[in-house]
Design an enzyme around this catalytic site. Structure first.
Site: not given
Ligand code: KIV
Length: 257
Positions: A42-43, A81, A110, A112, A176
């Site tokens: 989600d970056s 994510d 994934k 958090e 992270e």
């Molecule tokens: O969203 C993302 O790119 C991430 C990485 C920084 C691990 O969660």
């Protein structure tokens, strides 16, 4: 559990795990030759959309990018994510994780967090959805973006969370911006692989945001090494194109019907 995930777990203590983010097919098809994990992170909120926070990314946006990435992957484990506010309780998480998996055909999701998402992760895994954990700096909920593990209490909490996520059944945990010695302790104390970003060489593998690695993102982060300067390459190409268009050198006969 899928063979591709079991193979990944076997790599712990044997071979470092190579991971990168991808948000589209063309990039994914290159990474597929070199990576063990491709994450649709989600970056993309900041990298592609210039949002202030990953909290602004919708489920549909994640699904659309993931569909594109899927088309570029033949062999690599694909993780997506789950965006903010899509896993506030087990029922919501299960519904949205099933939607992500069915629409994108990814291998895992994934999430958090630690203790807060323990029951949620257990529900997903009970329903045969492989889960990757994410501890340390948590962009979906943290107010400030500082490295983690300075204070004793914070260190103890992150280690406890890692053990809890392992107990819940995650196949791997992203760490992270976790202080090096803490990342080492966590890695030594859990059986599933840790994947670090800004968390030292002691992790079982590494992940970076692809745009940072190739130098497309002009922002500098301490934990990033730029392996190319693609901004320069793009500038050169676009400048050449611009000159040739203006001088009527492009298109030439070869480029015309
Ligand atoms: O969203 C993302 O790119 C991430 C990485 C920084 C691990 O969660």
């Amino acid at each position: 559990m899928k063979k591709i995930i079991l193979d990944l777990k076997k790599k712990k203590n044997k071979q470092k795990i190579v991971s990168l983010t991808a948000y589209s097919k063309n990039v994914a098809s290159i990474l597929d030759n070199y990576c063990d994990i491709i994450l649709v992170g989600d970056s993309l909120a900041s990298v592609l959309y210039n949002y202030k926070s990953t909290r602004e990314v919708s489920l549909d946006t994640m699904i659309n990018h993931s569909k594109s990435v899927r088309k570029g992957i033949k062999k690599t484990l694909m993780v997506v994510d789950m965006p903010h506010n899509t896993y506030r309780n087990s029922k919501e998480a299960l519904k949205n994780a099933k939607k992500i998996i069915s629409k994108t055909r990814c291998d895992a999701v994934k999430l958090e967090g630690g203790k807060k998402v323990y029951e949620i992760i257990k529900t997903l895994i009970r329903n045969k959805i492989p889960v990757m954990g994410h501890l340390g700096l948590l962009p979906q909920s943290d107010k400030t973006f500082k490295f983690k593990g300075k204070k004793k209490s914070e260190r103890a909490k992150i280690l406890k969370d890692a053990l809890l996520l392992e107990k819940a059944g995650v196949f791997s945990i992203v760490l992270e911006c976790v202080e090096s010695s803490l990342a080492k302790i966590i890695t030594q104390n859990i059986k599933v692989p840790t994947i670090g970003i800004g968390s030292s060489k002691y992790c079982d593998g590494q992940i970076l945001v692809f745009d940072d690695l190739i130098g497309l993102n002009p922002t500098h982060y301490k934990f990033v090494k730029k392996y190319a300067n693609i901004r320069n390459e793009i500038s050169k190409a676009v400048s050449n194109y611009s000159n040739e268009v203006k001088k009527i050198k492009f298109p030439n006969k070869k480029n015309s019907y």
